[in-house]
Design a protein around this motif. Structure first.
Motif, PDB file in Angstrom:
ATOM      1  N   PHE A  79      30.859 -50.127  10.143  1.00 47.53           N
ATOM      2  CA  PHE A  79      30.451 -48.719  10.138  1.00 47.53           C
ATOM      3  C   PHE A  79      30.408 -48.243   8.688  1.00 47.53           C
ATOM      4  O   PHE A  79      31.396 -48.343   7.969  1.00 47.53           O
ATOM      5  CB  PHE A  79      31.428 -47.865  10.945  1.00 47.53           C
ATOM      6  N   VAL A  80      29.247 -47.733   8.272  1.00 49.63           N
ATOM      7  CA  VAL A  80      29.063 -47.227   6.916  1.00 49.63           C
ATOM      8  C   VAL A  80      28.829 -45.724   6.992  1.00 49.63           C
ATOM      9  O   VAL A  80      28.015 -45.258   7.806  1.00 49.63           O
ATOM     10  CB  VAL A  80      27.863 -47.906   6.220  1.00 49.63           C
ATOM     11  N   SER A  81      29.538 -44.963   6.160  1.00 51.45           N
ATOM     12  CA  SER A  81      29.363 -43.511   6.168  1.00 51.45           C
ATOM     13  C   SER A  81      29.104 -43.013   4.761  1.00 51.45           C
ATOM     14  O   SER A  81      29.261 -43.740   3.781  1.00 51.45           O
ATOM     15  CB  SER A  81      30.605 -42.826   6.759  1.00 51.45           C
TER      16      SER A  81
ATOM     17  N   SER B 267      31.960 -38.469   8.066  1.00 51.90           N
ATOM     18  CA  SER B 267      32.033 -39.709   7.292  1.00 51.90           C
ATOM     19  C   SER B 267      33.445 -40.279   7.195  1.00 51.90           C
ATOM     20  O   SER B 267      33.647 -41.336   6.593  1.00 51.90           O
ATOM     21  CB  SER B 267      31.455 -39.476   5.895  1.00 51.90           C
ATOM     22  N   ARG B 268      34.434 -39.623   7.806  1.00 55.25           N
ATOM     23  CA  ARG B 268      35.777 -40.205   7.911  1.00 55.25           C
ATOM     24  C   ARG B 268      35.835 -41.237   9.042  1.00 55.25           C
ATOM     25  O   ARG B 268      36.848 -41.921   9.219  1.00 55.25           O
ATOM     26  CB  ARG B 268      36.806 -39.105   8.154  1.00 55.25           C
ATOM     27  N   PHE B 269      34.765 -41.351   9.776  1.00 57.02           N
ATOM     28  CA  PHE B 269      34.706 -42.220  10.953  1.00 57.02           C
ATOM     29  C   PHE B 269      35.230 -43.637  10.708  1.00 57.02           C
ATOM     30  O   PHE B 269      36.008 -44.152  11.524  1.00 57.02           O
ATOM     31  CB  PHE B 269      33.257 -42.284  11.455  1.00 57.02           C
ATOM     32  N   PRO B 270      34.810 -44.323   9.627  1.00 57.87           N
ATOM     33  CA  PRO B 270      35.262 -45.716   9.460  1.00 57.87           C
ATOM     34  C   PRO B 270      36.780 -45.879   9.410  1.00 57.87           C
ATOM     35  O   PRO B 270      37.296 -46.935   9.788  1.00 57.87           O
ATOM     36  CB  PRO B 270      34.617 -46.134   8.128  1.00 57.87           C
ATOM     37  N   TYR B 271      37.499 -44.849   8.953  1.00 58.09           N
ATOM     38  CA  TYR B 271      38.962 -44.948   8.876  1.00 58.09           C
ATOM     39  C   TYR B 271      39.597 -45.093  10.260  1.00 58.09           C
ATOM     40  O   TYR B 271      40.668 -45.682  10.398  1.00 58.09           O
ATOM     41  CB  TYR B 271      39.552 -43.702   8.212  1.00 58.09           C
ATOM     42  N   TYR B 272      38.939 -44.543  11.269  1.00 58.05           N
ATOM     43  CA  TYR B 272      39.557 -44.436  12.579  1.00 58.05           C
ATOM     44  C   TYR B 272      39.139 -45.542  13.540  1.00 58.05           C
ATOM     45  O   TYR B 272      39.569 -45.561  14.690  1.00 58.05           O
ATOM     46  CB  TYR B 272      39.235 -43.071  13.177  1.00 58.05           C
TER      47      TYR B 272
ATOM     48  N   HIS C  19      33.369 -46.180   3.397  1.00 58.88           N
ATOM     49  CA  HIS C  19      33.168 -44.759   3.139  1.00 58.88           C
ATOM     50  C   HIS C  19      32.444 -44.689   1.800  1.00 58.88           C
ATOM     51  O   HIS C  19      33.066 -44.788   0.751  1.00 58.88           O
ATOM     52  CB  HIS C  19      34.519 -44.047   3.102  1.00 58.88           C
ATOM     53  N   SER C  20      31.136 -44.535   1.848  1.00 55.86           N
ATOM     54  CA  SER C  20      30.336 -44.695   0.631  1.00 55.86           C
ATOM     55  C   SER C  20      30.110 -43.354  -0.057  1.00 55.86           C
ATOM     56  O   SER C  20      30.957 -42.469   0.026  1.00 55.86           O
ATOM     57  CB  SER C  20      29.017 -45.391   0.963  1.00 55.86           C
ATOM     58  N   ILE C  21      28.993 -43.206  -0.736  1.00 58.83           N
ATOM     59  CA  ILE C  21      28.721 -41.995  -1.504  1.00 58.83           C
ATOM     60  C   ILE C  21      27.683 -41.129  -0.802  1.00 58.83           C
ATOM     61  O   ILE C  21      27.026 -41.555   0.137  1.00 58.83           O
ATOM     62  CB  ILE C  21      28.276 -42.329  -2.944  1.00 58.83           C
ATOM     63  N   HIS C  22      27.540 -39.922  -1.288  1.00 53.34           N
ATOM     64  CA  HIS C  22      26.763 -38.892  -0.606  1.00 53.34           C
ATOM     65  C   HIS C  22      25.313 -39.313  -0.382  1.00 53.34           C
ATOM     66  O   HIS C  22      24.559 -39.534  -1.322  1.00 53.34           O
ATOM     67  CB  HIS C  22      26.802 -37.606  -1.440  1.00 53.34           C
ATOM     68  N   GLY C  23      24.936 -39.416   0.878  1.00 57.39           N
ATOM     69  CA  GLY C  23      23.551 -39.654   1.247  1.00 57.39           C
ATOM     70  C   GLY C  23      23.087 -41.086   1.175  1.00 57.39           C
ATOM     71  O   GLY C  23      21.961 -41.400   1.593  1.00 57.39           O
ATOM     72  N   ARG C  24      23.932 -41.996   0.654  1.00 62.91           N
ATOM     73  CA  ARG C  24      23.465 -43.356   0.406  1.00 62.91           C
ATOM     74  C   ARG C  24      23.851 -44.358   1.478  1.00 62.91           C
ATOM     75  O   ARG C  24      23.581 -45.555   1.343  1.00 62.91           O
ATOM     76  CB  ARG C  24      23.989 -43.854  -0.945  1.00 62.91           C
TER      77      ARG C  24
END
Length: 417
Positions: A81-83, A89-94, A101-106
């Motif tokens: 999962f890439v956010s 975008s905290r989704f991958p942690y859970y 958890h990448s950078i804005h919009g990318r």
């Protein structure tokens, strides 16, 4: 909100089988569990404390995803999962899978690289309306245009939540927010229309609080090979509470939600009820919503076909939606098949490397081919220049051309010719 039927995958009319290519699921090539081994929601729940605001719609989406992933039967270490940036975008942690958890919009750009280089991964993107449609707009539309094998979950709450309540690309005209105290004057994006305009091969819309419908759509999106864009209406209880309340109220939703069911009329309300309405196409090709029992002469009831290769009809349905939520289509708008970007790139690499010998000599030939030249001052056509009494080597002529034509005089000082 009423539960929708008929969001299961359909057989696309322009399927890869009809094109002479082998039909492939979205998860083809991804390692599966050993026979007999089962997973549960707990297997996909990480040890991280879930930290969203109380009442946030993200909780419901997370629970649905954690509950659905075991159905795929895939190894957790082959799911990614890439956010980007945002509350969603905290989704991958859970999730107890790999994630970034990448950078804005990318996120779509990073996910494209993963999907292209690793056929053995099931790649998901989790993003929000601000992250995906503002700074990430180009990355999103080009991922859909290329038809990369990704599943993109776009959480739409019509606001920037993480940065504390600024208006977003989906905020309604007139929305009063911290960054638009006098009301927004921007015209908002319709994410479904944008995806269809980008010719995404799978486009759907669902709701955070409708667990059954959300799960059905997720299953269909994961099974699709190519870019799947799922817009999820999601409530932000702090900065835009009640944005979709009309659709969460069962009575209101009955008269507003247009159910998209394959090969059925696009209908609002229970079939045959006095309140039922249908979507019709007038003689000029425009779509309207009329009472089911009073279809005007010359108008044709629209029967939904998500497998239609032409996105025109699906796009027309997406335009029925407006900020008043008088008519809101829900379900799978489009579900067609065409070659994916990542499959194409991998095939090119296989063909390029099949039966070839890669050594230092071939690399040297590539680096010093006819489209390169050496700049060292020794090539033909060299011209000497006089600079402050010193003779120096002049610039190397391009492609061997002399800087001075034959027979032409050269003046070495600033005197008049």
């Amino acid at each position: 909100m009423t539960t929708h039927r008929g969001s299961a995958p359909v057989t696309p009319r322009n399927s890869t089988t009809e094109l002479g290519l082998p039909a492939r699921r979205g998860t083809a090539g991804v390692p599966t569990l050993p026979e007999g081994e089962k997973q549960t929601k707990k297997d996909f729940t990480s040890d991280q404390e879930v930290r969203w605001c109380p009442g946030c719609g993200d909780y419901a989406v997370l629970a649905a995803v954690q509950g659905f992933l075991p159905d795929l039967g895939l190894r957790r270490e082959n799911i990614v999962f890439v956010s980007g940036i945002g509350c969603s975008s905290r989704f991958p942690y859970y999730l107890d899978t790999y994630g970034m958890h990448s950078i804005h919009g990318r996120a779509p750009a990073i996910a494209t690289g993963l999907a292209t280089s690793r056929e053995d991964l099931s790649v998901w993107v989790v993003t929000g309306d601000g992250d995906a449609l503002s700074i990430g707009g180009n990355h999103l539309i080009h991922a859909m245009r290329r038809n990369v094998n990704l599943t993109i979950l776009l959480f739409n709450n019509k606001i920037y939540g993480l940065t504390k309540g600024q208006y977003s690309p989906t905020s309604d005209v007139g929305a009063v927010t911290k960054s638009t105290p006098s009301g927004s004057v921007d015209h908002p994006f319709n994410p479904v229309s944008l995806a269809l305009g980008s010719e995404a091969t799978f486009v759907a819309r669902t709701m955070d609080s409708d667990r059954a419908h959300l799960t059905e759509v997720l299953k269909a999106a994961a099974a699709h090979r190519g870019t799947s864009l799922v817009e999820i209406y999601q409530n932000c209880p702090i900065f835009n509470d009640g944005a979709f309340q009309l659709l969460k109220d069962r009575d209101e939703a009955t008269g507003r939600v247009a159910h998209l069911r394959a090969h059925e009329p696009v209908r609002i309300g229970a079939e045959g009820s006095p309140e039922a309405k249908v979507v019709v196409r007038d003689p000029e090709g425009r779509l309207h919503v009329v009472p089911e029992q009073d279809v005007p002469q010359g108008h044709t009831v629209v029967v939904h076909d998500p497998a239609d290769p032409d996105p025109t009809s699906a796009f027309g349905l997406s335009r029925l939606d407006d900020p008043s939520m008088q008519t809101v289509p829900m379900g799978i708008f489009r579900q067609v098949e065409r070659p994916t970007y990542d499959d194409g790139v991998r095939e090119q690499v296989r063909q390029a490397t099949a039966g070839t010998v890669r050594d230092t000599a071939s690399l040297d030939a590539l680096l010093h081919g006819r489209d390169t030249w050496t700049v060292d001052g020794t090539r033909p056509g060299q011209v000497e220049q006089l600079l402050e009494g010193e003779t120096t080597e002049g610039p190397t002529p391009a492609a061997g051309e002399a800087l001075v034509e034959e027979g032409e005089e050269v003046y070495e000082d600033e005197g008049t010719p």
